[in-house]
Motif scaffolding. Sequence first.
Motif, mmCIF file in Angstrom:
data_model
loop_
_atom_site.group_PDB
_atom_site.id
_atom_site.type_symbol
_atom_site.label_atom_id
_atom_site.label_comp_id
_atom_site.label_asym_id
_atom_site.label_seq_id
_atom_site.Cartn_x
_atom_site.Cartn_y
_atom_site.Cartn_z
ATOM 1 N N GLU A 23 40.902 5.946 -7.406
ATOM 2 C CA GLU A 23 41.994 5.874 -6.447
ATOM 3 C C GLU A 23 41.527 6.380 -5.088
ATOM 4 O O GLU A 23 41.011 7.506 -4.988
ATOM 5 N N PRO A 24 41.676 5.596 -4.025
ATOM 6 C CA PRO A 24 41.298 6.060 -2.696
ATOM 7 C C PRO A 24 42.230 7.163 -2.222
ATOM 8 O O PRO A 24 43.365 7.286 -2.697
ATOM 9 N N TYR A 26 44.391 8.597 0.797
ATOM 10 C CA TYR A 26 45.009 8.124 2.030
ATOM 11 C C TYR A 26 45.591 9.287 2.819
ATOM 12 O O TYR A 26 46.080 10.266 2.249
ATOM 13 N N GLY A 71 45.334 2.719 5.257
ATOM 14 C CA GLY A 71 45.509 1.874 4.086
ATOM 15 C C GLY A 71 46.280 0.624 4.420
ATOM 16 O O GLY A 71 45.873 -0.170 5.264
ATOM 17 N N ASP A 98 39.917 2.906 7.609
ATOM 18 C CA ASP A 98 39.067 3.168 6.452
ATOM 19 C C ASP A 98 38.061 4.260 6.806
ATOM 20 O O ASP A 98 37.411 4.219 7.853
ATOM 21 N N SER A 99 37.911 5.239 5.949
ATOM 22 C CA SER A 99 37.106 6.420 6.289
ATOM 23 C C SER A 99 35.650 6.078 6.556
ATOM 24 O O SER A 99 35.014 6.679 7.440
ATOM 25 N N SER A 354 31.281 -0.890 2.195
ATOM 26 C CA SER A 354 32.525 -0.614 1.479
ATOM 27 C C SER A 354 32.878 -1.738 0.515
ATOM 28 O O SER A 354 33.343 -1.488 -0.599
ATOM 29 N N ASN A 358 33.003 -0.377 -3.267
ATOM 30 C CA ASN A 358 34.360 -0.272 -3.801
ATOM 31 C C ASN A 358 34.834 -1.533 -4.509
ATOM 32 O O ASN A 358 36.020 -1.660 -4.826
ATOM 33 N N ALA A 447 43.566 -2.899 0.539
ATOM 34 C CA ALA A 447 44.083 -1.599 0.101
ATOM 35 C C ALA A 447 45.504 -1.705 -0.433
ATOM 36 O O ALA A 447 46.044 -0.719 -0.946
#
Length: 477
Positions: A23-24, A26, A71, A98-99, A354, A358, A447
């Motif tokens: 799980e990302p 946020y 997100g 996005d980080s 990414s 991911n 996302a």
Amino acid sequence: MTETLTPTSAPSDTAPSTAPAAEPVYTIPQERRIVTAIPGPRSEELHQRRLAVVSAGVSSTLPVYIKKANGAILVDVDDNQFIDLGAGIGVTTIGHTDSTVVEAAAGQVKEFIHTLFTITPYEEYVRVAELLATHTPGSWPKKSVLINSGAEAVENGVKIARKFTGRRAVAVLDHAYHGRTNLTMAMNYKAAPYATGYGPLAGDVYHAPSSYPYHDGLSGGDAARRTISYLEKAVGASDLACLVVEPIQGEGGFMVPADGFLPALQEWCTVNGVVMIADEIQSGMARTGAYYASEHFGWTPDLVLTAKGIAGGLPLAAVTGRAEIMDASQPGGLGGTFGGNPVACAAAIAVFESIEQNDLLAQGARIERALVAGLSALKQKYDIIGDIRGRGAMIAIELVQPGTGDTTKEPYAAAVSSIAAYAAQHGVLLLTAGTYGNVLRFLPSLALSDALIADALSVIDDAIAELPAPERNAEKR
């Protein structure tokens, strides 16, 4: 005004979806939240300032002013939270802020922001070109030029094809959209609002019939024969430099061509020395569950145009293709002051990383399953939904007048406008499209969670139910 926003369960016939492996995290809760009228008082104040200083030619779909995003959620200056089903028209494909993109861009800003690659080059540009060579369709040697925007990519693709072939004419397909520059305005199918009053437009542009299975009912082979017949009669292969095609047409309404259509056109182009160009500006960069939508159709184009989602929100675009075509231009013939800016290139590298790390191609497929299942349930309920089409996180519904879905398929543009307006008031940002204005398109970031999809579809269900009964034919009987 505060709206209760308990996430809605997906329809019972929604196919199960594969959740992300991890799980990302946020920075904004991934939920819709409406606390004021839409637009709110702060947005209204900003809009008045805007009217005094911003050209009326720059319009906005929804005059709410955004202060942050993460997100699949936008937060406006009045603290309303919207489910974003547009992603800046396909730009923030891997998610807002996005980080990995933020960190890469910030790190590059600290090193240097600009030198101009055609004066003193840098590694970041080269690395983006390497990644494009790896991930665009085709196994042959490929080269790229980096520029700023989608329209600029189209302009350069045409320019390169003309240089390589020594020919003048450009062909596009009906229902296409390619940009707002002089050449691309001439390449668009629909004049208003993009070209109205801006002529004279560029010449030597020809519009050939496309494949629109919902309306024409043609097989891919038959549709290709119709297109080729037009090109041979109206242009002549010996004068045609290039055929520019969106594998899934964007502004036209996410038209998906019939199987075999694109490979047949490519075969004809190859035999006749015509450069076939894939405009993947909206459909590329993992959006459709593949790096490029061309892959879904077994099509390997000569040149590929990339923009929008490539750099996570920073301006960057590219023309990538066969090395011999790309090298036909003389030194100094390609480039531009800001093309391939190092900060945008750093962001693009992070986007490619990414996607791989991911498994975002799988997320595109997940979103397609959830959206199509939910929209199919609505189609069973309401006969104004005539067609559901698309790939990955690029899905559309075409709305038709009640009772015409199996016959005339008469466009129902008024319903699209009403649904989009209702959704906006309830925290869902939708995009409209279609040559006849009767298409709702879903172009979210990867996302977007299944819970947000279900919640957004519940709002759309309510919006359709709110249409005047005589006009929507209510529920199917």
